[in-house]
Design an enzyme around this catalytic site. Structure first.
Site, mmCIF file in Angstrom:
data_model
loop_
_atom_site.group_PDB
_atom_site.id
_atom_site.type_symbol
_atom_site.label_atom_id
_atom_site.label_comp_id
_atom_site.label_asym_id
_atom_site.label_seq_id
_atom_site.Cartn_x
_atom_site.Cartn_y
_atom_site.Cartn_z
ATOM 1 N N GLU A 49 14.959 -40.053 -117.178
ATOM 2 C CA GLU A 49 13.381 -40.852 -116.529
ATOM 3 C C GLU A 49 12.572 -40.491 -117.482
ATOM 4 O O GLU A 49 11.340 -40.684 -116.919
ATOM 5 C CB GLU A 49 13.589 -38.915 -116.365
ATOM 6 C CG GLU A 49 14.991 -38.675 -114.846
ATOM 7 C CD GLU A 49 13.483 -38.811 -113.942
ATOM 8 O OE1 GLU A 49 12.410 -39.381 -113.457
ATOM 9 O OE2 GLU A 49 14.463 -39.656 -112.446
ATOM 10 N N GLU A 102 -0.714 -40.812 -113.911
ATOM 11 C CA GLU A 102 -1.214 -40.581 -115.379
ATOM 12 C C GLU A 102 -0.354 -39.712 -116.522
ATOM 13 O O GLU A 102 0.246 -39.192 -115.515
ATOM 14 C CB GLU A 102 -2.841 -39.416 -115.221
ATOM 15 C CG GLU A 102 -3.744 -39.613 -114.806
ATOM 16 C CD GLU A 102 -4.677 -38.311 -114.485
ATOM 17 O OE1 GLU A 102 -5.297 -38.063 -115.055
ATOM 18 O OE2 GLU A 102 -4.764 -37.848 -113.284
#
Length: 136
Positions: A49, A102
């Site tokens: 991840e 972001e």
């Protein structure tokens, strides 16, 4: 109720006292992380991840928090495992703009405001430690 395990990476720049966070499209700011896939260990999940969401290769140091939540509206019982990690390589990059909008290094105050489910704050997490070991 379905059980979901989620692994998060606490990536800390000690010299700057900043935490790496990602803005997840549709759900806001969090540490890099996500659901553990079938047949995957917690460690494998957090490494995967982190790479998918930030471009960084990480190494797991230890577990610093375990949180639990029932999401009855979604029929989910979630366990959240937060790992203290260190950067082993890679460059910060958004690999999937449909998932992450972001990536930002934030100070403790900002991280604590974005993660109220850690009531003692990031500072406490950085001092916490529980060993993690996958038993084969």
């Amino acid at each position: 109720m379905e059980r979901v395990d989620v692994a998060y990476a606490l990536i800390y720049l000690e010299d700057e006292k900043k935490i790496l966070m990602v803005n997840n499209v549709g759900s806001g700011w969090s540490l890099p992380g996500g659901a553990v896939e079938p047949g995957e260990t917690l460690e494998q999940a957090v490494v995967r991840e982190a790479k998918e969401e930030t471009g960084l290769v990480i190494e797991v140091v230890n577990i610093v928090a375990i949180n639990e939540r029932f999401r009855e509206d979604k029929g989910v019982h979630a366990l959240f495992f937060t790992f203290n990690t260190k950067i082993a390589g890679g460059d910060i990059a958004i690999n999937d703009a449909n998932e992450i909008s972001e990536i930002e290094w934030v100070d403790f105050q900002t991280a604590n405001a974005l993660m109220p489910f850690h009531p003692k704050g990031v500072e406490f997490l950085l001092q916490s430690s529980a060993p993690y070991h996958f038993q084969r």
